[in-house]
Design an enzyme around this catalytic site. Sequence first.
Site, short mmCIF file in Angstrom:
data_model
loop_
_atom_site.label_atom_id
_atom_site.label_comp_id
_atom_site.label_asym_id
_atom_site.label_seq_id
_atom_site.Cartn_x
_atom_site.Cartn_y
_atom_site.Cartn_z
N TYR A 91 14.38 1.40 -51.31
CA TYR A 91 12.96 1.34 -51.71
C TYR A 91 11.86 2.41 -50.87
O TYR A 91 12.11 2.13 -49.52
CB TYR A 91 12.44 0.17 -51.69
CG TYR A 91 12.70 -1.08 -52.69
CD1 TYR A 91 14.04 -1.84 -52.51
CD2 TYR A 91 12.01 -1.12 -53.70
CE1 TYR A 91 14.39 -2.76 -53.43
CE2 TYR A 91 12.24 -2.07 -54.68
CZ TYR A 91 13.53 -2.82 -54.53
OH TYR A 91 13.82 -3.73 -55.58
N HIS A 147 25.04 -7.91 -53.25
CA HIS A 147 24.50 -6.95 -52.50
C HIS A 147 23.85 -7.89 -51.45
O HIS A 147 23.01 -8.88 -51.82
CB HIS A 147 23.16 -6.34 -53.10
CG HIS A 147 23.57 -4.88 -53.78
ND1 HIS A 147 22.91 -3.63 -53.83
CD2 HIS A 147 24.90 -4.57 -54.44
CE1 HIS A 147 23.60 -2.81 -54.51
NE2 HIS A 147 24.98 -3.20 -54.69
N TYR A 164 13.08 -12.06 -52.00
CA TYR A 164 13.79 -11.19 -52.61
C TYR A 164 14.99 -11.72 -53.32
O TYR A 164 15.25 -11.62 -54.40
CB TYR A 164 14.02 -9.99 -51.83
CG TYR A 164 14.45 -8.87 -52.85
CD1 TYR A 164 13.90 -7.69 -53.09
CD2 TYR A 164 15.89 -8.84 -53.06
CE1 TYR A 164 14.25 -6.69 -53.74
CE2 TYR A 164 16.33 -7.51 -54.27
CZ TYR A 164 15.34 -6.47 -54.39
OH TYR A 164 15.72 -5.58 -55.13
C1 PHB Z 1 16.86 -1.41 -61.43
O1 PHB Z 1 18.08 -1.43 -61.13
O2 PHB Z 1 16.47 -1.02 -62.53
C2 PHB Z 1 15.80 -2.13 -60.77
C3 PHB Z 1 16.05 -2.64 -59.51
C4 PHB Z 1 15.07 -3.11 -58.59
C5 PHB Z 1 13.77 -2.98 -58.93
C6 PHB Z 1 13.30 -2.69 -60.45
C7 PHB Z 1 14.31 -2.20 -60.89
O3 PHB Z 1 13.10 -3.63 -58.15
#
Ligand code: PHB
Length: 389
Positions: free
Chosen positions: A200, A72, A384
């Site tokens: 998000y 990604h 990130y």
């Molecule tokens: C997940 O794919 O379970 C996931 C992805 C990103 C996050 C937390 C969980 O910040």
Amino acid sequence: MRTQVVIIGGGPSGLLLGQLLLRQGIDAVVLERRTRDYVLGRIRAGVLEVGFVNLMQEAQVGARMLSEGIPHDGIRISYDDELFRIDFARLTGTPVVVYGQTEVTRDLYDARDAAGGKTVFRAENVQIHGANTDAPHVTYSEDGQIRRLDCDYVIGCDGFHGVSRRTIPQNIRRDHEKAYPFGWLGVLSQTPPVSEELIYANSERGFALCSMRNPNLSRYYVQCPLSDQPGDWSDDRFWDELRRRIPPAAAETLITGPSIEKSIAPLRSFVSEPMRWGRLFLCGDAGHIVPPTGAKGLNTAASDVHYLYQGLLSHYLDGDSAGLDNYSADALLRIWKVERFSWCMTNLLHRFPEQSGFDLRIQRAELEFLHENEAAQMVLAQNYVGLPY
Ligand code: PHB
Ligand code: APR
């Protein structure tokens, strides 16, 4: 019995360290309290930093991750009616890889079996003795039989509820904790993801996250009160609530289905210092926990594994103990930066019960600044995709 390294805990950090050591001919026995199926049955996150990907390749366990994992180049963030993208490729040149932690753990177990690594499952009542001496040993019971393992080093990869951290005397240990006044209700569904990248969402009804495992397996989360139980949430109620929190365009195209897993996880930031006591080293969740908002749990366990592996390697191959002596300081330096990022993401994207009008406008101003400012996006992107080890 005698071995060089005893690893307590057969989760991803214990197995990854075990595989790296095995490849270098350093003998390590893994003691796991549960069965393999139980460990593989736990649903956890699935966003891998480049550092983690490289370590899996160094352990020669990366083939399936590289063939089935999805690179990604960005994430999307929404607030009110706004939706914007953090472009990792443009800002950092580094992607993340979406590949479930369950699959990572499965690959590590398969590799360990193939390499003949010794793993004891259902190792009960594990106890660490003489960690602050030059001759530590570990005892455990297996099928009712008490067993003893003499070793040079004990690595606590036994998670937050394990025995290792608790073996470090309280007058030595300093625990730092922050509990958040909400949890995450997570649902796994065999449906196509609503978006090709993670979303998000900060909404007036609370946080939501749209994630995935593969083109037909999606993972969604909504912020919920800590008092809630999974049984309080029917699938319909979950999908309705998710639709209300994500951008309208995504809500319209969301494909729903029966949940195949549903669970609630509390959010916590936790760090225990030091990460070493004599011949005992803490690694992964045994020493620190992050809220999942920054997808850093597994990745921070991997940075611990990196420092510990390098330390053990230079000790056993070159007789140089500098890496082990600096382990706690080196690991904690990066851990606190990751704790800061995960705490920032949690504050930015969730609605807090006590949030005042002033707090809400500050949160919105932070989102607006992130939306319009390249430097702010760069900071988020660098954290990130993963800070250097
Ligand atoms: C997940 O794919 O379970 C996931 C992805 C990103 C996050 C937390 C969980 O910040
Ligand atoms: N004796 C033996 N094994 C134990 C004991 C014990 N006393 N206590 C716990 N364990 C085992 C657990 O059953 C588990 O399989 O230790 C393992 C710890 O694994 P994790 O909790 O997955 O921790 P870690 O390997 O550090 O991985 C960190 O896991 O929880 C996620 O978000 C977290 O992604 C991060 C990753």
